[in-house]
Design a protein around this motif. Structure first.
Motif, PDB file in Angstrom:
ATOM      1  N   MET A  83       0.823  -1.207   0.000  1.00 22.44           N
ATOM      2  CA  MET A  83       0.000   0.000   0.000  1.00 22.44           C
ATOM      3  C   MET A  83       0.859   1.259   0.000  1.00 22.44           C
ATOM      4  SD  MET A  83      -2.989  -1.020   2.735  1.00 22.44           S
ATOM      5  CE  MET A  83      -3.382   0.719   3.028  1.00 22.44           C
ATOM      6  N   GLY A  84       1.886   1.277   0.828  1.00 26.30           N
ATOM      7  CA  GLY A  84       2.770   2.435   0.876  1.00 26.30           C
ATOM      8  C   GLY A  84       3.517   2.630  -0.427  1.00 26.30           C
ATOM      9  N   SER A  85       3.891   1.527  -1.068  1.00 23.45           N
ATOM     10  CA  SER A  85       4.603   1.607  -2.346  1.00 23.45           C
ATOM     11  C   SER A  85       3.714   2.199  -3.436  1.00 23.45           C
ATOM     12  CB  SER A  85       5.096   0.219  -2.762  1.00 23.45           C
ATOM     13  OG  SER A  85       6.004  -0.305  -1.809  1.00 23.45           O
ATOM     14  N   LEU A  86       2.408   1.999  -3.342  1.00 20.70           N
ATOM     15  CA  LEU A  86       1.476   2.537  -4.331  1.00 20.70           C
ATOM     16  C   LEU A  86       1.371   4.058  -4.261  1.00 20.70           C
ATOM     17  CD1 LEU A  86      -1.453  -0.056  -4.110  1.00 20.70           C
ATOM     18  CD2 LEU A  86       0.381   0.056  -5.804  1.00 20.70           C
ATOM     19  N   ALA A  87       1.897   4.663  -3.195  1.00 20.44           N
ATOM     20  CA  ALA A  87       1.879   6.118  -3.075  1.00 20.44           C
ATOM     21  C   ALA A  87       2.931   6.777  -3.954  1.00 20.44           C
ATOM     22  CB  ALA A  87       2.093   6.534  -1.616  1.00 20.44           C
ATOM     23  N   VAL A  88       3.851   5.983  -4.502  1.00 14.96           N
ATOM     24  CA  VAL A  88       4.901   6.462  -5.410  1.00 14.96           C
ATOM     25  C   VAL A  88       5.777   7.499  -4.707  1.00 14.96           C
ATOM     26  CG1 VAL A  88       5.404   7.171  -7.781  1.00 14.96           C
ATOM     27  CG2 VAL A  88       3.189   6.183  -7.246  1.00 14.96           C
ATOM     28  N   GLU A  89       6.241   7.177  -3.501  1.00 16.22           N
ATOM     29  CA  GLU A  89       7.095   8.092  -2.750  1.00 16.22           C
ATOM     30  C   GLU A  89       8.490   7.523  -2.529  1.00 16.22           C
ATOM     31  OE1 GLU A  89       5.303   9.660   0.770  1.00 16.22           O
ATOM     32  OE2 GLU A  89       3.499  10.334  -0.290  1.00 16.22           O
ATOM     33  N   GLY A  90       8.858   6.526  -3.300  1.00  8.80           N
ATOM     34  CA  GLY A  90      10.183   5.945  -3.194  1.00  8.80           C
ATOM     35  C   GLY A  90      10.154   4.562  -2.578  1.00  8.80           C
ATOM     36  N   PRO A  91      11.242   3.815  -2.736  1.00  8.69           N
ATOM     37  CA  PRO A  91      11.337   2.467  -2.171  1.00  8.69           C
ATOM     38  C   PRO A  91      11.175   2.485  -0.649  1.00  8.69           C
ATOM     39  CG  PRO A  91      13.099   2.858  -3.744  1.00  8.69           C
ATOM     40  CD  PRO A  91      12.454   4.176  -3.507  1.00  8.69           C
ATOM     41  N   LEU A  92      10.519   1.476  -0.131  1.00  2.75           N
ATOM     42  CA  LEU A  92      10.216   1.383   1.295  1.00  2.75           C
ATOM     43  C   LEU A  92      11.441   1.559   2.183  1.00  2.75           C
ATOM     44  CD1 LEU A  92       8.655   0.616   3.863  1.00  2.75           C
ATOM     45  CD2 LEU A  92       8.727  -1.769   3.110  1.00  2.75           C
ATOM     46  N   VAL A  93      12.508   0.806   1.924  1.00  2.00           N
ATOM     47  CA  VAL A  93      13.668   0.843   2.823  1.00  2.00           C
ATOM     48  C   VAL A  93      14.332   2.216   2.798  1.00  2.00           C
ATOM     49  CG1 VAL A  93      15.888  -0.214   3.388  1.00  2.00           C
ATOM     50  CG2 VAL A  93      14.004  -1.642   2.578  1.00  2.00           C
ATOM     51  N   ARG A  94      14.410   2.816   1.612  1.00  2.00           N
ATOM     52  CA  ARG A  94      14.985   4.159   1.538  1.00  2.00           C
ATOM     53  C   ARG A  94      14.125   5.150   2.310  1.00  2.00           C
ATOM     54  NH1 ARG A  94      16.324   7.204  -4.078  1.00  2.00           N
ATOM     55  NH2 ARG A  94      18.314   6.124  -3.852  1.00  2.00           N
ATOM     56  N   TRP A  95      12.799   5.062   2.153  1.00  2.00           N
ATOM     57  CA  TRP A  95      11.881   5.975   2.832  1.00  2.00           C
ATOM     58  C   TRP A  95      12.081   5.888   4.346  1.00  2.00           C
ATOM     59  CZ3 TRP A  95       8.254   7.133   6.334  1.00  2.00           C
ATOM     60  CH2 TRP A  95       7.330   8.146   6.071  1.00  2.00           C
ATOM     61  N   VAL A  96      12.134   4.681   4.860  1.00  2.00           N
ATOM     62  CA  VAL A  96      12.284   4.475   6.297  1.00  2.00           C
ATOM     63  C   VAL A  96      13.635   4.982   6.783  1.00  2.00           C
ATOM     64  CG1 VAL A  96      12.502   2.716   8.099  1.00  2.00           C
ATOM     65  CG2 VAL A  96      10.659   2.556   6.414  1.00  2.00           C
ATOM     66  N   ALA A  97      14.698   4.683   6.044  1.00  2.00           N
ATOM     67  CA  ALA A  97      16.033   5.130   6.437  1.00  2.00           C
ATOM     68  C   ALA A  97      16.089   6.650   6.503  1.00  2.00           C
ATOM     69  CB  ALA A  97      17.083   4.597   5.462  1.00  2.00           C
ATOM     70  N   ASP A  98      15.541   7.322   5.500  1.00  2.00           N
ATOM     71  CA  ASP A  98      15.520   8.790   5.492  1.00  2.00           C
ATOM     72  C   ASP A  98      14.765   9.333   6.701  1.00  2.00           C
ATOM     73  OD1 ASP A  98      17.009   9.194   3.187  1.00  2.00           O
ATOM     74  OD2 ASP A  98      15.252   9.189   1.859  1.00  2.00           O
ATOM     75  N   HIS A  99      13.626   8.704   7.019  1.00  3.26           N
ATOM     76  CA  HIS A  99      12.812   9.241   8.107  1.00  3.26           C
ATOM     77  C   HIS A  99      13.443   8.976   9.476  1.00  3.26           C
ATOM     78  CE1 HIS A  99       9.197  11.211   9.438  1.00  3.26           C
ATOM     79  NE2 HIS A  99       9.092  10.317  10.409  1.00  3.26           N
ATOM     80  N   ARG A 100      14.067   7.848   9.646  1.00  2.02           N
ATOM     81  CA  ARG A 100      14.754   7.598  10.908  1.00  2.02           C
ATOM     82  C   ARG A 100      15.918   8.562  11.095  1.00  2.02           C
ATOM     83  NH1 ARG A 100      14.906   0.915  10.976  1.00  2.02           N
ATOM     84  NH2 ARG A 100      12.674   0.623  11.432  1.00  2.02           N
ATOM     85  N   ARG A 101      16.611   8.877  10.016  1.00  2.00           N
ATOM     86  CA  ARG A 101      17.686   9.862  10.088  1.00  2.00           C
ATOM     87  C   ARG A 101      17.123  11.247  10.416  1.00  2.00           C
ATOM     88  NH1 ARG A 101      21.115  11.830   4.873  1.00  2.00           N
ATOM     89  NH2 ARG A 101      22.336  13.471   5.887  1.00  2.00           N
ATOM     90  N   HIS A 102      15.977  11.573   9.847  1.00  2.00           N
ATOM     91  CA  HIS A 102      15.316  12.841  10.139  1.00  2.00           C
ATOM     92  C   HIS A 102      15.036  12.977  11.632  1.00  2.00           C
ATOM     93  CE1 HIS A 102      12.256  15.953  10.397  1.00  2.00           C
ATOM     94  NE2 HIS A 102      11.337  15.057  10.726  1.00  2.00           N
ATOM     95  N   HIS A 103      14.548  11.920  12.262  1.00  2.00           N
ATOM     96  CA  HIS A 103      14.249  11.987  13.692  1.00  2.00           C
ATOM     97  C   HIS A 103      15.524  12.062  14.540  1.00  2.00           C
ATOM     98  CE1 HIS A 103       9.892  11.588  14.541  1.00  2.00           C
ATOM     99  NE2 HIS A 103       9.857  11.246  13.253  1.00  2.00           N
ATOM    100  N   LYS A 104      16.572  11.432  14.097  1.00  2.00           N
ATOM    101  CA  LYS A 104      17.814  11.462  14.857  1.00  2.00           C
ATOM    102  C   LYS A 104      18.391  12.870  14.911  1.00  2.00           C
ATOM    103  CE  LYS A 104      22.395   9.334  15.249  1.00  2.00           C
ATOM    104  NZ  LYS A 104      23.324   8.299  14.720  1.00  2.00           N
ATOM    105  N   PHE A 105      18.257  13.637  13.815  1.00  2.00           N
ATOM    106  CA  PHE A 105      18.857  14.968  13.739  1.00  2.00           C
ATOM    107  C   PHE A 105      17.808  16.057  13.513  1.00  2.00           C
ATOM    108  CE2 PHE A 105      21.994  11.935  12.021  1.00  2.00           C
ATOM    109  CZ  PHE A 105      23.058  12.167  12.883  1.00  2.00           C
ATOM    110  N   SER A 106      16.599  15.850  13.944  1.00  2.00           N
ATOM    111  CA  SER A 106      15.485  16.721  13.583  1.00  2.00           C
ATOM    112  C   SER A 106      15.779  18.208  13.767  1.00  2.00           C
ATOM    113  CB  SER A 106      14.253  16.341  14.407  1.00  2.00           C
ATOM    114  OG  SER A 106      13.132  17.055  13.964  1.00  2.00           O
ATOM    115  N   ASP A 107      15.689  18.950  12.659  1.00  2.00           N
ATOM    116  CA  ASP A 107      15.933  20.391  12.613  1.00  2.00           C
ATOM    117  C   ASP A 107      17.311  20.786  13.119  1.00  2.00           C
ATOM    118  OD1 ASP A 107      13.529  21.040  11.414  1.00  2.00           O
ATOM    119  OD2 ASP A 107      12.465  21.220  13.313  1.00  2.00           O
ATOM    120  N   ALA A 108      18.262  19.889  12.985  1.00  2.00           N
ATOM    121  CA  ALA A 108      19.653  20.159  13.336  1.00  2.00           C
ATOM    122  C   ALA A 108      20.535  19.650  12.203  1.00  2.00           C
ATOM    123  CB  ALA A 108      20.025  19.478  14.658  1.00  2.00           C
TER     124      ALA A 108
END
Length: 335
Positions: A105-130
């Motif tokens: 279902m998430g892949s049907l949103a056409v927002e990039g491969p699942l693993v890349r999406w998750v990796a980017d978002h986890r990195r975002h939380h680690k350094f959020s707004d820094a």
């Protein structure tokens, strides 16, 4: 979008042998991928712009509108429930069929491969707004020109950065799962499915090529553009404006007018104050359709160990005062 030749360096297994071709979408974006990404941003956006005069002049059929709404919220909940709350933050546990369904279902949103999406978002939380956050709108400073540049970066620009988040570092759990790794590598396939299903349905229902074309326009192109910009607004708008009634170390804010279209993701301040919470809209009147679906999955026995926020947990994260003024100051100091 990615090229099938772009894969990350093979992640080591526990016994020292590598995982084969871990996932589609590597740590460096090539020129072909960037051009493809540009096309997948520009073409649906042009359709979105054209949708207004077309709807005014010729209208939109109930079939096309139904396809747009259905596939929009299918992909949106795939992102919010699946990619975000489940795969990224582990807000609940899911039985295997639901896990696979959420990945597709998430892949049907056409927002990039699942693993890349998750990796980017986890990195975002680690350094959020820094420094280190891949898409903070405060990247270039706090002046008005710097913020305008930062909003563009957080909304779209960051996706063209050649340097990518190491997936074996930020999402090793997903890289190790053969089924999830396969779905991530099949992103191009799921993109094709997502774009062709609406015109296929539209053509079969109307038994005409024109019905297929209008379904492609509304159910595929307009839908993808709308969903993309709503999702990207969480990165840009929700880290620049909005109320902040909860304590967080960044500038995440609640933006009420995005709540329905974002399936509850725009209650972003609570999310950054309590990232693993299965519900983001925890205050009275805050619509969070993703949390509702998670509750249904739990009642059906498909999801379990759901991390629902308790009253004491919510209260412990509140700022002094309901206007969020104290948390805005805290966010500014953290950034």
């Amino acid at each position: 979008m990615t090229s099938s030749s772009d894969v990350i360096e093979e992640a080591p297994m526990a016994n020292g042998t590598p995982y084969p071709s871990a996932t589609l979408g590597g740590e460096q974006k090539g020129s072909i991928e960037q051009i493809t990404l540009l096309l997948f941003i520009v073409v649906p956006f042009l359709a979105l712009v054209a949708a207004v005069p077309l709807a005014w002049g010729w209208g939109v059929s109930w079939l096309d509108l139904g396809l747009l709404v259905f596939f929009y919220f299918l992909g949106c909940h795939g992102i919010t429930i699946g990619f975000h709350r489940y795969f990224t933050h582990g807000s609940f546990k899911a039985k295997r069929p639901l896990r696979i369904a959420l990945a597709i279902m998430g892949s049907l949103a056409v927002e990039g491969p699942l693993v890349r999406w998750v990796a980017d978002h986890r990195r975002h939380h680690k350094f959020s707004d820094a420094q280190g956050d891949p898409h903070s709108p405060w990247r270039f400073g706090e002046t008005v020109p710097a913020l305008m540049k930062g909003l563009w970066w957080a909304h779209i620009g960051w996706m063209f950065d050649e340097e990518q988040t190491p997936q074996d570092k930020y999402a090793p759990d997903l890289v190790k799962d053969p089924a999830i790794r396969a779905i991530s590598r099949q992103f191009v396939y799921w993109t094709v499915v997502s774009l062709l299903l609406p015109p296929l349905i539209g053509g079969l229902v109307t038994m005409s090529w024109w019905g297929a074309f209008t379904a492609l326009f509304w159910g595929s192109l307009v839908r993808v553009a709308l969903l993309h910009h709503v999702t990207w607004s969480i990165n840009s708008i929700c880290h620049a404006v909005g109320k902040r009634p909860f304590k967080s170390r960044d500038r995440s804010g609640n933006v009420w007018w995005l709540a329905v279209l974002s399936c509850g993701e725009s209650w972003h301040n609570l999310h950054h104050a309590d990232p693993t919470s299965a519900r983001h809209g925890v205050m009275r009147g805050q619509i969070d359709s993703s949390a509702r679906f998670i509750r249904v999955f739990e009642l059906l026995g498909w999801a379990y160990d759901v991390r629902w926020p308790s009253r004491s947990r919510i209260d412990s994260r509140r700022t002094t005062g309901d206007d969020g003024s104290r948390s805005r100051k805290a966010g500014a100091e953290a950034a």
